[in-house]
Design an enzyme around this catalytic site. Structure first.
Site, short mmCIF file in Angstrom:
data_model
loop_
_atom_site.label_atom_id
_atom_site.label_comp_id
_atom_site.label_asym_id
_atom_site.label_seq_id
_atom_site.Cartn_x
_atom_site.Cartn_y
_atom_site.Cartn_z
N ARG A 21 37.93 29.43 42.13
CA ARG A 21 38.66 30.20 41.08
C ARG A 21 40.14 29.80 41.15
NH1 ARG A 21 37.41 36.43 40.21
NH2 ARG A 21 38.33 35.97 38.19
N ASN A 37 48.05 39.32 36.63
CA ASN A 37 46.97 40.26 36.92
C ASN A 37 45.97 40.20 35.77
OD1 ASN A 37 45.82 42.27 38.69
ND2 ASN A 37 46.27 43.77 37.11
N LYS A 38 44.90 40.95 35.90
CA LYS A 38 43.82 40.94 34.92
C LYS A 38 44.35 41.01 33.48
CE LYS A 38 40.39 40.44 35.63
NZ LYS A 38 39.92 39.02 35.56
N ASP A 75 47.14 39.11 41.21
CA ASP A 75 46.46 37.93 41.77
C ASP A 75 47.45 36.89 42.25
OD1 ASP A 75 44.60 39.23 39.65
OD2 ASP A 75 43.34 38.15 41.08
N ARG A 100 34.94 39.57 44.13
CA ARG A 100 36.11 39.30 43.28
C ARG A 100 37.27 40.16 43.78
NH1 ARG A 100 36.96 43.92 42.60
NH2 ARG A 100 38.44 43.35 41.01
N GLY A 101 38.44 39.95 43.17
CA GLY A 101 39.63 40.63 43.68
C GLY A 101 40.31 39.71 44.67
N ALA A 102 41.64 39.55 44.52
CA ALA A 102 42.35 38.49 45.26
C ALA A 102 42.13 38.50 46.78
CB ALA A 102 43.84 38.56 44.90
O1 MRU Z 1 38.72 38.74 37.97
P1 MRU Z 1 38.91 39.64 39.14
O2 MRU Z 1 38.00 40.82 39.13
O3 MRU Z 1 38.87 38.89 40.46
O4 MRU Z 1 40.40 40.19 38.98
C1 MRU Z 1 40.90 41.10 39.91
C2 MRU Z 1 42.26 41.57 39.60
O5 MRU Z 1 42.89 41.18 38.64
C3 MRU Z 1 42.88 42.50 40.62
O6 MRU Z 1 43.77 43.38 40.00
C4 MRU Z 1 43.65 41.68 41.67
O7 MRU Z 1 42.87 40.65 42.17
C5 MRU Z 1 44.12 42.53 42.78
S1 MRU Z 1 42.81 43.07 43.86
C6 MRU Z 1 43.60 43.97 45.06
#
Ligand code: MRU
Length: 362
Positions: free
Chosen positions: A90, A251-252, A241, A49-51
């Protein structure tokens, strides 16, 4: 950091390896992805996970699809199906679509499909490492400035979710300036939001800060406002994201509330991002960024290590029949963002600022 690792790597041309991030911080388990379906599932169920990491995994997913197509002598519709499946894995992080478009373009111009897909996915990974390192180079002066103002006393930084190395390949976006500051001897303390429901803060950010030896304190998601009101936060820094042409930041879920509290308390709110997270095709984040909605059970159940016997388990925290909603992200309007920290420098969160660093997006 004791032992250096990446979040995605190859030791064979038959598969790609990743860390199963669902198991952290209690177990460090790696998994092999051998087909594009493995990559699709790993993105969907948040093994990765994470962009930026989602983008890199999708890129290798395309490589694995090309491999399977050639090995099984399938026609091009197999590859088309793989692209569609990976695209649907996603919805919010733009890096996924950026990486797939880049793989598609490389394949459109390729003679040797397999070699091209392998090389392009590898380049996406290597470029992210350098990009994140440079985000740190440009973010460091901001931390140095606060440190100077505080006469070298500890700087308190609040972050939400995990935009660390675990969301990228190495360095991370928000953690790169922190790690570089720490290496220079600047005293940094991080307030880590636990980030319900998937707990990326408590499971992942706390884990990687521990490995890096960075002082941090875990707080429940609702604590940020209180800390800010009592002068216990010098800056907020989060990842993203998808960031629009006008500087709106997805973002989250919960990021927006931190930005509101930061504004009310005059605390700088920074967003660290690689340019691969910019979506210059849209302006209005609130209306145009698709917000992921995930399974309600992620909210209803909490996952962790049992205090009694150390076994990993899930427990229900509401009546069985209560329904839950699970929005994965929210949008912070550009007006609440102090600045964007990118691999090319720091800019205002608006079109003019972004184009001053990335004129190619004119
Ligand atoms: O749902 P996730 O864990 O994929 O969400 C991740 C985030 O919101 C991060 O802050 C974002 O992807 C940046 S990662 C460098």
């Amino acid at each position: 950091m004791t032992e250096k690792f990446r979040t995605i790597w190859t030791t064979s041309d038959k598969y790609v390896e990743v860390i199963d991030q669902r198991k952290l911080p209690h177990e460090f388990i790696t998994v092999k992805l051998s087909t594009y379906k493995d990559a699709e599932i790993a993105i969907k169920n948040m093994t990765v996970r994470g962009a930026p990491l989602i983008g890199a995994t999708a890129a290798y997913g395309v490589y694995l699809a090309v491999r399977e197509m050639i090995e099984k002598q399938l026609d091009g519709t197999f590859l088309d199906e793989a692209f569609v499946a990976l695209r649907n894995s996603r919805p919010t992080a733009i890096n996924l679509f950026w990486a797939l478009d880049r793989m598609q373009k490389a394949l459109d111009e390729a003679d040797d499909f397999l070699m091209t897909a392998w090389n392009e996915a590898g380049k996406i990974v290597e470029e992210d490492v350098e990009t994140c390192r440079m985000i740190g180079v440009h973010g460091l002066p901001i931390i140095e400035e606060i440190s100077k103002r505080k006469n070298g006393n500890v700087i308190n930084i609040l972050t939400h979710c995990n935009a660390g190395m675990l969301g990228c390949i190495e360095w991370g976006t928000i953690t790169s300036p922190l790690y570089q500051a720490h290496e220079k001897g600047i005293k940094v303390h991080v307030w880590v939001d636990e980030t319900r429901p998937r707990n990326q803060g408590s499971n992942l950010t706390a884990y990687e800060l521990t490995r890096h030896g960075i002082d941090h304190t875990l707080v429940v998601d609702n604590t940020g406002g209180h800390l800010m009101q009592h002068n216990m936060v010098d800056m907020v820094i989060v990842g993203t994201d998808r960031t629009t042409r006008d500087g709106d930041v997805a973002n989250k879920i919960g990021t927006y509330l931190k930005a509101l509290a930061a504004k009310d308390n005059n605390i700088p709110f920074y967003v660290a991002l690689p340019s691969t997270t910019l979506d210059m095709s849209i302006r209005d984040g609130l209306r145009e960024i698709p917000i992921e909605e995930r399974d309600q059970n992620e909210v209803k159940y909490i996952h962790g290590k049992r205090q009694s016997d150390g076994k990993i388990d899930s427990v229900l925290i509401c009546p069985e029949t209560t329904k839950a909603s699970n929005y994965g992200f929210d949008v912070t309007p550009a007006r609440l963002v102090t600045a964007l920290i990118t691999e090319r420098g720091v800019c205002e969160a608006n079109e003019k600022g972004i184009l001053s660093l990335f004129p190619e997006f004119q």
